[in-house]
Design an enzyme around this catalytic site. Structure first.
Site, PDB file in Angstrom:
ATOM      1  N   CYS A  92      13.980 -21.953   0.464  1.00 59.82           N
ATOM      2  CA  CYS A  92      12.742 -22.135  -0.470  1.00 59.82           C
ATOM      3  C   CYS A  92      12.281 -20.828  -0.681  1.00 59.82           C
ATOM      4  CB  CYS A  92      11.943 -23.096   0.571  1.00 59.82           C
ATOM      5  SG  CYS A  92      12.525 -24.822   0.440  1.00 59.82           S
ATOM      6  N   GLN A 154      14.554 -31.106   7.279  1.00 58.40           N
ATOM      7  CA  GLN A 154      13.267 -30.523   6.957  1.00 58.40           C
ATOM      8  C   GLN A 154      12.309 -31.554   7.300  1.00 58.40           C
ATOM      9  OE1 GLN A 154      12.671 -27.534   3.844  1.00 58.40           O
ATOM     10  NE2 GLN A 154      15.031 -27.730   3.499  1.00 58.40           N
ATOM     11  N   ARG A 214      -2.138 -34.587  -9.912  1.00 53.49           N
ATOM     12  CA  ARG A 214      -2.601 -36.124 -10.311  1.00 53.49           C
ATOM     13  C   ARG A 214      -4.366 -36.220  -9.630  1.00 53.49           C
ATOM     14  NH1 ARG A 214       1.917 -36.888  -7.458  1.00 53.49           N
ATOM     15  NH2 ARG A 214       1.053 -37.589  -5.254  1.00 53.49           N
ATOM     16  N   SER A 241       5.708 -31.610  -0.613  1.00 50.68           N
ATOM     17  CA  SER A 241       5.863 -31.117  -1.906  1.00 50.68           C
ATOM     18  C   SER A 241       6.481 -31.904  -2.681  1.00 50.68           C
ATOM     19  CB  SER A 241       6.439 -29.693  -1.708  1.00 50.68           C
ATOM     20  OG  SER A 241       7.750 -29.793  -1.049  1.00 50.68           O
ATOM     21  N   HIS A 342       7.392 -28.032  -6.233  1.00 48.35           N
ATOM     22  CA  HIS A 342       8.292 -26.862  -5.624  1.00 48.35           C
ATOM     23  C   HIS A 342       9.603 -26.923  -6.202  1.00 48.35           C
ATOM     24  CE1 HIS A 342       9.803 -24.543  -2.458  1.00 48.35           C
ATOM     25  NE2 HIS A 342       9.890 -25.538  -1.579  1.00 48.35           N
ATOM     26  N   CYS A 372       7.959 -21.217   4.459  1.00 49.60           N
ATOM     27  CA  CYS A 372       9.054 -21.446   5.283  1.00 49.60           C
ATOM     28  C   CYS A 372      10.239 -21.762   4.494  1.00 49.60           C
ATOM     29  CB  CYS A 372       8.560 -22.872   6.032  1.00 49.60           C
ATOM     30  SG  CYS A 372       8.346 -24.180   4.920  1.00 49.60           S
TER      31      CYS A 372
END
Length: 386
Positions: A92, A154, A214, A241, A342, A372
């Site tokens: 990521c 994760q 949103r 995410s 993400h 992270c």
């Protein structure tokens, strides 16, 4: 040693990563990247042939994102074929690592002008596709010998973080609702305008706004969602995410080179950190990376005016807040990945674009970003506004 500075940073609006439904799902990731690359040179007036290198991040590098997507992106942009490029995968944090590599290259004298960034089209190349491509598992038997038969998930790690820091479902949902609220205010007030590059919609218009925000999201609505990873867990799709499509790019130069081109830097790099942590718990790296970046810069947490810490899960940022003691009001003031999305390989550079433009708009002196990464790693760096 020369100062490395950010001259400009741009990103696409972030689309929902839903095949055929997300607003960017019809755009090849190479073409999406080409658009942000060209936006940088258009906005700054530099010629592409003065760029020493393009360093791009991407996580799922198969199919349309394979074979060094950084190189194909600059060629799709129409740049001279004399400009080289490479692609980096640090999960990521891939494009955050590209920014760090680019800045280090400038500081060392390897580059004068370099572009870092990243892309991920999760609607076209699904997350985890490399694990299901029929060519075996990435982890060999020695990993099993060392760590046992664990999933390295994760989502389960986010649950472990919740347990370790005694985080409740209500607190995670409150944080998620606040992310949407902040992002909605930022979008409506035009705070993202300086960083977003419009993407043609194929019908004569442009995509210019993030698709995942949103407005009106509240705790009551989020409380209706079922846990995503454990039946008794607190992590849901609503406080995690979003799966997304997007691209981002950052123009980095030696400070004297920027001045010579008549360009005013937005920020200079003050320190860097990259750390490793337990790959099973995995998501705690931003804590140690933040501590290391502060120590190397000779700063304290209270010296930092704004933080961009990736909202992979609400539990990640809440644990980070608990350990660092940072002011929650300074963390992700324009919302984060829970609201914005993400796109894996693009997120690090997206954070930089949001951070430097926010610093410029508010007069902040120091900004810190951290992210992270799967496998138990994290990147952080501190930027200082000139």
């Amino acid at each position: 040693m020369r100062n490395a500075v950010v001259v400009d940073a741009v990103r696409s609006p972030i689309g929902r990563g839903k095949p055929g439904k997300g607003m960017l799902s019809g755009i090849h990731p190479v073409d999406l990247s080409a658009t942000v690359l060209n936006a940088l040179v258009t906005r700054t007036g530099i010629e592409p042939d003065v760029v020493d290198d393009v360093i791009f991040g991407c996580v799922t590098t198969i199919g349309e994102q394979s074979s060094n997507i950084g190189r194909w992106s600059l060629l799709a942009a129409g740049w001279p074929d004399t400009v080289p490029a490479t692609t980096v995968d640090r999960a990521c944090g891939s494009s955050q690592q590209t920014v760090a590599f680019a800045a280090a290259g400038v500081m060392a004298g390897q580059y004068d002008i370099v572009i870092a960034g990243g892309v991920e089209s999760m609607s076209r190349v699904p997350m985890g596709a490399t694990r299901t491509s029929g060519h075996g598992q990435a982890r060999g038997p020695r990993i099993t010998e060392r760590y046992g038969d664990v999933e390295f998930s994760q989502g389960l790690a986010a649950e472990m973080v919740a347990e370790k820091w005694s985080l409740t479902r209500a607190r995670a949902d409150e944080y998620a609702a606040e992310s949407h609220a902040r992002a909605a205010v930022a979008r409506e007030s035009g705070r993202f305008d300086a960083e977003i590059v419009g993407i043609p919609d194929g019908q004569g218009g442009m995509h210019v706004a993030d698709e995942g925000i949103r407005p009106g999201t509240n705790v009551a609505t989020l409380a209706e969602l079922k846990p995503a990873f454990r039946p008794d867990g607190i992590v849901t799709a609503g406080n995690s995410s979003q799966i997304s499509d997007g691209a981002a790019a950052v123009l980095i130069m030696a400070e004297d080179v920027a001045r010579r081109h008549g360009l005013t830097p937005l920020a200079r790099f003050a320190s860097f950190a990259v750390t490793g942590v337990d790959p099973v718990l995995m998501l705690t790296g931003p804590i140690t990376a933040t501590q290391q970046a502060l120590r190397r810069a000779g700063l304290t947490i209270d010296d930092i005016d704004v933080f961009e810490v990736n909202e992979a899960f609400a539990t990640v940022t809440l644990a980070w807040l608990a350990e660092t003691g940072a002011d929650p009001a300074r963390l992700n003031p324009n919302g984060g990945a829970i609201a914005l999305g993400h796109p894996l390989g693009a997120t690090g550079a997206r954070l930089t674009a949001t951070l430097v433009h926010h610093m410029n708009a508010t007069g902040a002196r120091y900004g810190l970003q951290a992210i992270c990464e799967a496998g138990g790693m994290a990147n952080a760096y501190i930027l200082e506004r000139p």
